[in-house]
Design an enzyme around this catalytic site. Structure first.
Site, PDB file in Angstrom:
ATOM      1  CD1 TRP A  58      -1.723   2.304   2.028  1.00  0.00           C
ATOM      2  CD2 TRP A  58      -2.817   1.611   0.205  1.00  0.00           C
ATOM      3  NE1 TRP A  58      -2.612   3.282   1.673  1.00  0.00           N
ATOM      4  CE2 TRP A  58      -3.284   2.884   0.556  1.00  0.00           C
ATOM      5  CE3 TRP A  58      -3.345   0.977  -0.930  1.00  0.00           C
ATOM      6  CZ2 TRP A  58      -4.276   3.539  -0.173  1.00  0.00           C
ATOM      7  CZ3 TRP A  58      -4.335   1.634  -1.661  1.00  0.00           C
ATOM      8  CH2 TRP A  58      -4.786   2.898  -1.274  1.00  0.00           C
ATOM      9  CG  ASP A  93      -3.231  -2.509   1.742  1.00  0.00           C
ATOM     10  OD1 ASP A  93      -4.272  -1.866   1.506  1.00  0.00           O
ATOM     11  OD2 ASP A  93      -2.748  -2.623   2.891  1.00  0.00           O
ATOM     12  CG  ASP A  94      -8.301  -1.395  -1.388  1.00  0.00           C
ATOM     13  OD1 ASP A  94      -8.896  -2.254  -2.058  1.00  0.00           O
ATOM     14  OD2 ASP A  94      -8.868  -0.391  -0.918  1.00  0.00           O
ATOM     15  CB  CYS A 143     -10.373   2.300   1.672  1.00  0.00           C
ATOM     16  SG  CYS A 143     -10.634   1.801   3.389  1.00  0.00           S
ATOM     17  CE  LYS A 169      -4.326  -2.426   5.959  1.00  0.00           C
ATOM     18  NZ  LYS A 169      -3.308  -1.550   5.371  1.00  0.00           N
ATOM     19  CG  ASP A 171      -9.092  -0.675   5.553  1.00  0.00           C
ATOM     20  OD1 ASP A 171      -9.248   0.015   6.564  1.00  0.00           O
ATOM     21  OD2 ASP A 171      -8.442  -0.290   4.557  1.00  0.00           O
ATOM     22  CD1 TRP A 205      -7.993   2.742   9.578  1.00  0.00           C
ATOM     23  CD2 TRP A 205     -10.026   3.662   9.476  1.00  0.00           C
ATOM     24  NE1 TRP A 205      -8.518   2.459   8.341  1.00  0.00           N
ATOM     25  CE2 TRP A 205      -9.763   3.007   8.260  1.00  0.00           C
ATOM     26  CE3 TRP A 205     -11.241   4.332   9.640  1.00  0.00           C
ATOM     27  CZ2 TRP A 205     -10.682   2.992   7.210  1.00  0.00           C
ATOM     28  CZ3 TRP A 205     -12.157   4.318   8.609  1.00  0.00           C
ATOM     29  CH2 TRP A 205     -11.880   3.656   7.398  1.00  0.00           C
ATOM     30  NE  ARG A 222      -3.375   1.890  10.709  1.00  0.00           N
ATOM     31  CZ  ARG A 222      -3.828   2.113   9.468  1.00  0.00           C
ATOM     32  NH1 ARG A 222      -3.722   1.208   8.523  1.00  0.00           N
ATOM     33  NH2 ARG A 222      -4.357   3.284   9.169  1.00  0.00           N
ATOM     34  CG  ASP A 226      -4.585   5.213   6.093  1.00  0.00           C
ATOM     35  OD1 ASP A 226      -5.072   4.507   6.987  1.00  0.00           O
ATOM     36  OD2 ASP A 226      -4.885   5.108   4.894  1.00  0.00           O
TER      37      ASP A 226
HETATM   38  C1  GLA Z   1      -7.236   2.365   4.472  1.00  0.00           C
HETATM   39  C2  GLA Z   1      -6.166   1.684   5.327  1.00  0.00           C
HETATM   40  C3  GLA Z   1      -4.838   1.747   4.606  1.00  0.00           C
HETATM   41  C4  GLA Z   1      -4.946   1.067   3.256  1.00  0.00           C
HETATM   42  C5  GLA Z   1      -6.063   1.695   2.450  1.00  0.00           C
HETATM   43  C6  GLA Z   1      -6.357   0.931   1.192  1.00  0.00           C
HETATM   44  O1  GLA Z   1      -7.004   3.722   4.327  1.00  0.00           O
HETATM   45  O2  GLA Z   1      -6.099   2.294   6.577  1.00  0.00           O
HETATM   46  O3  GLA Z   1      -3.824   1.148   5.389  1.00  0.00           O
HETATM   47  O4  GLA Z   1      -5.176  -0.305   3.437  1.00  0.00           O
HETATM   48  O5  GLA Z   1      -7.271   1.763   3.185  1.00  0.00           O
HETATM   49  O6  GLA Z   1      -7.422   1.471   0.486  1.00  0.00           O
END
Ligand code: GLA
Length: 661
Positions: A58, A93-94, A143, A169, A171, A205, A222, A226
């Protein structure tokens, strides 16, 4: 059975009655109690006895990912030595998933970017002794707007297990209004039901105090929004870790977010601070750079075995802040071997000495202590003081243990101070004193001190600069008269001391003074140059928003204003000439009602003069009106609110300062 007992103990520790349990019951009275469900989900396996280490796509690549990138990264993890250093998870990641689910409603990978599928990637990664991580969101979409797992938890977890994924992971975007604990518990249960050992990384978050409940479900969570590849962002995250240490431990770690080391937005000094603090916080070390092309410096930083050993110490006790003196902080972490790791952290814009003692680090009383400088790879011996001159935004990291001097040299420190308050004018002459201290044995012989000043400045020793012998408790001070040229412009100027001693030992001390414009009469802050402006994204707008457009908060236009993207910290020199600061603060209308920020006004030594709660996009501005009498440097801080920093366009509208004319 043992697991259940463990779970019960963990739950008892994490969930004092009256916190999470009643709210769960209230949310879903018909369902089994939250405690029962969480306990069941704590078929969670002990897969993270130490903080997980790996890499994620990411921070560097965002949605620009392909299976080739993942394979090349896996290869580079091996050739670079990252795997040998302990980085084993390769996390996608995403944006790996196709825009739609397949005919069965199952997740499918993006056919263009991941034509070989995830199982093949898992095989590739496993064949190299690495593990594969994947990503989804506890929402209707990720996201980045891709399909996500809310309502599909069982099927998706089964897919991940079928693909032989090793880490998820999970989210928090697009939550459809379902409470976080429920969404994250459902996935914990689904993962447990697959029977495959899958590390569960909860990416909530920090919005609903996950440290109070996520340990029963996942392996790490988390704690904040971010990270961005910015000094201001990294430091804002560090601030949010204070007090969370008690919730962390083996198989349940606080996660201050992935590393930005090597991505280019911070200096090498700042990246060392980033890594030092992450190791001290027992953070999962998930590299976020391009490991295929990283520089030798980045590789050496990421793979430093002593830093990693601190992060991975088997005692698993997270470090915490033990002192905070304005910009100078000391963070310490007990180690399994009876020693302590310490970070001497200088978050300020000028070099300074940061100091603590073995007693404050929690070490037993002893005749002396071995001090290992983990970045320099060098040992010294102290009778108890632990200190160092630390450059601006820098850290020194030591492991301190009761011990005998052996053959190592004594701990020493060189501190540079001036008879100014840190600010000077063109033409001014001031005194800088270099204090050379010896904190251990044996005494240091033949010490000689020099002071380097910026080009065009003059420096003259006003007394002795050599000491035949320096012993503990009797520091040697050398004074220098420094003259600033009449024409010197604004800026921060380094005063760097060098001490050389018998045997060629060398030591650097970092001091500095600044030249800044003092405010005259009543002024808009946006008409003054800030001393420093650390912002979360881009550059700070002055009288315009971060996109260069006129500033507006909830429909009200501001001709004058400061527009730093949160997280931010902006400093102004007031020279003790001002009495009042007013501003109307909020989120810029350019975000279309998105974003949430906090505002804080600090005086000297980071004394809080005013603070707001969370202000969201579209909400009316809040008036800040504070007495700033006798403030030398005013610091304006904006924080990212409860979620990530997206759209956190903080505004100090009409920032007015009332000062002597
Ligand atoms: C959120 C997460 C990030 C990342 C993005 C991907 O913002 O907190 O760490 O994974 O999404 O879209």
């Amino acid at each position: 059975m043992r697991r259940i007992l463990l779970a019960a103990a963990l739950l008892a520790a994490l969930l004092p009655l009256g916190t999470a349990a009643p709210s769960w019951a209230a949310l879903n009275a018909a369902a089994p109690s939250w405690a029962a469900r969480a306990e069941a989900a704590f078929a969670k396996l002990p897969l993270a006895p130490t903080p997980p280490m790996g890499w994620s796509s990411w921070n560097k690549f965002r949605c620009n990912i392909t299976e080739d990138l993942i394979k090349q990264t896996a290869d580079a993890m091996i050739t670079s030595g990252m795997k040998d250093a302990g980085y084993v998870y390769v996390n996608i990641d995403d944006c790996w998933m196709a825009a739609t689910r397949d005919a069965n409603g199952d997740f499918q990978p993006d056919p263009v970017r991941f034509p070989g599928g995830i199982k093949a990637l898992a095989d590739y990664v496993h064949a190299r002794g690495l593990k594969l991580g994947i990503y989804s969101s506890a929402g209707t979409k990720t996201c980045q707007g891709r399909p996500a797992s809310l309502g599909h938890e069982q099927a998706d977890a089964r897919k991940f297990a079928e693909w032989e994924v090793d880490l998820l992971k999970y989210d928090n975007c697009n939550d459809a209004g379902v409470p976080a604990i429920e969404r994250f518990t459902t996935m914990a249960e689904a993962l447990a039901a697959t029977g495959r050992p899958i590390v569960y990384s909860i990416c909530e978050w920090g919005a609903n105090k996950p440290w109070e409940w996520a340990g029963a479900l996942g392996h790490y969570w988390r704690t904040t929004g971010d990270i961005a590849d910015r000094w201001g962002s990294m430091v804002a995250i560090v601030d949010q870790q204070a007090g969370l240490e008690k919730f962390s431990g083996p198989n349940a770690w606080n996660d201050p977010d992935m590393l930005e080391v090597g991505n280019g937005g911070m200096t090498e000094t700042e990246y060392r601070s980033h890594l030092s603090l992450w190791a001290l916080l027992n953070a999962p070390l998930i590299a976020g750079n391009d490991v295929r092309t990283m520089s030798a410096t980045t590789k050496d930083m990421l793979t430093n075995p002593e830093i990693i050993a601190i992060d991975q110490d088997w005692a698993g006790i997270q470090g915490h802040k033990i002192s905070d003196n304005g910009d100078l902080e000391v963070w310490a972490k007990p180690l399994s071997g009876g020693g302590a790791a310490v970070v001497l952290f200088n978050r300020g814009p000028v070099g300074a000495e940061v100091a603590t003692t073995a007693a404050d680090l929690g070490l037993k009383a002893w005749t002396g202590y071995r001090v290992r400088d983990v970045w320099a790879g060098a040992d010294t011996y102290t009778l108890g003081k632990v200190r160092a001159s630390v450059p601006a935004h820098g850290s020194r990291m030591f492991v301190v243990k009761p011990g005998l001097p052996g053959k190592v040299p004594p701990a020493v420190a060189a501190d540079v101070r001036t008879d100014t308050e840190g600010f000077v004018r063109g033409g001014q002459t001031f005194t800088a004193t270099v204090r050379f201290s010896v904190d251990g044995l044996p005494p240091v012989r033949d010490a000689e001190v020099t002071l380097a000043v910026p080009e065009g400045w003059s420096v003259r020793a006003t007394g002795r600069t050599r000491a035949p012998v320096v012993v503990p408790g009797r520091p040697f001070s050398a004074a220098f008269e420094v003259t600033v040229p009449e024409t010197a412009g604004k800026g921060v100027f380094g005063l760097t001391a060098q001490v050389t001693a018998h045997g060629g030992r060398q030591l650097t001390g970092y001091g500095s003074v600044a030249i800044a414009q003092a405010p005259q009469g009543d002024q808009w802050l946006s008409d003054l140059d800030a001393l420093t402006a650390d912002v979360g994204f881009g550059t700070m707008g002055r009288d315009v928003n971060v996109s260069g457009k006129p500033i507006k908060i909830a429909g009200v236009a501001y001709a004058k204003g400061l527009a730093p993207h949160a997280a931010s910290e902006v400093r102004y020199f007031l020279d003790r000439r001002c009495t009042r600061f007013t501003a109307e603060v909020g989120v810029d209308d350019g975000t279309n009602r998105r974003g949430s920020v906090t505002f804080q006004v600090l005086g000297d030594e980071r004394r809080e003069l005013a603070a707001t709660g969370v202000i969201r996009g579209g909400e009316p501005a809040i008036l800040i009106d504070v007495d700033v009498t006798d403030v030398l440097v005013l610091t304006l801080v904006t924080g990212i609110g409860p979620d990530n920093n997206n759209s956190d366009h903080s505004i100090w509208g009409s920032p007015r300062i009332v000062c002597a004319g």
